[in-house]
Design a protein around this motif. Structure first.
Motif, mmCIF file in Angstrom:
data_model
loop_
_atom_site.group_PDB
_atom_site.id
_atom_site.type_symbol
_atom_site.label_atom_id
_atom_site.label_comp_id
_atom_site.label_asym_id
_atom_site.label_seq_id
_atom_site.Cartn_x
_atom_site.Cartn_y
_atom_site.Cartn_z
ATOM 1 N N TRP A 17 0.816 -1.211 0.000
ATOM 2 C CA TRP A 17 0.000 0.000 0.000
ATOM 3 C C TRP A 17 0.851 1.264 0.000
ATOM 4 C CZ3 TRP A 17 0.807 2.776 4.415
ATOM 5 C CH2 TRP A 17 1.125 2.093 5.579
ATOM 6 N N VAL A 22 -0.788 9.124 -4.012
ATOM 7 C CA VAL A 22 -1.733 10.089 -3.445
ATOM 8 C C VAL A 22 -2.633 10.577 -4.570
ATOM 9 C CG1 VAL A 22 -1.895 12.407 -2.456
ATOM 10 C CG2 VAL A 22 -0.225 10.781 -1.556
ATOM 11 N N LEU A 51 -7.133 8.924 -1.565
ATOM 12 C CA LEU A 51 -5.947 8.838 -0.714
ATOM 13 C C LEU A 51 -5.270 10.209 -0.692
ATOM 14 C CD1 LEU A 51 -4.164 6.840 0.898
ATOM 15 C CD2 LEU A 51 -2.898 6.450 -1.222
ATOM 16 N N VAL A 54 0.021 9.171 2.258
ATOM 17 C CA VAL A 54 0.502 7.798 2.410
ATOM 18 C C VAL A 54 1.962 7.858 2.827
ATOM 19 C CG1 VAL A 54 1.097 7.533 -0.042
ATOM 20 C CG2 VAL A 54 0.686 5.513 1.339
ATOM 21 N N VAL A 59 -1.859 6.268 6.739
ATOM 22 C CA VAL A 59 -2.538 6.864 5.590
ATOM 23 C C VAL A 59 -3.684 7.752 6.052
ATOM 24 C CG1 VAL A 59 -2.001 4.922 4.076
ATOM 25 C CG2 VAL A 59 -4.148 4.929 5.313
ATOM 26 N N ARG A 60 -4.133 8.612 5.124
ATOM 27 C CA ARG A 60 -5.350 9.402 5.322
ATOM 28 C C ARG A 60 -6.176 9.267 4.054
ATOM 29 N NH1 ARG A 60 -5.234 13.223 9.576
ATOM 30 N NH2 ARG A 60 -6.808 14.469 8.536
#
Length: 98
Positions: A17, A22, A51, A54, A59-60
């Motif tokens: 991942w 992004v 995303l 990262v 992550v956000r």
């Protein structure tokens, strides 16, 4: 031959991942905290969105289903899976008259 105790262990590859760019639309499966798990009866929760961050710390993801929801920040240890998904399909049908 018996390896010596000073041998360096093999490096653990980074999670896949970390290579997702992004801005990609993703599905994120995150491990719930014990409090969330006991309240919901589930072990994981899924978030579909964009995303925004990262990195090795986590992550956000900005949910794309409900505008106005806050970004979901997940620590690296709680990321169960993260993978890109296709863009949302275009809406079909007659426009509504509101």
């Amino acid at each position: 031959m018996v390896p010596s105790s000073s041998a360096v262990p093999p490096a653990v590859p980074p999670p896949a991942w970390l290579r997702v760019p992004v801005g990609a639309r993703v599905v994120l499966r995150r491990r719930l905290s014990p409090a969330e798990a006991s309240a919901s009866g589930a072990r994981w929760a899924d978030v579909v969105g964009i995303l925004t961050v990262v990195g090795p710390d986590g992550v956000r993801v900005r949910p794309d289903r409900s505008p106005g929801l806050p970004e979901v920040a997940v620590a690296a240890g709680d990321v169960e899976a993260l993978k890109p998904v296709p863009p949302r399909p275009a809406r079909r049908g007659r426009p509504r008259d509101d």
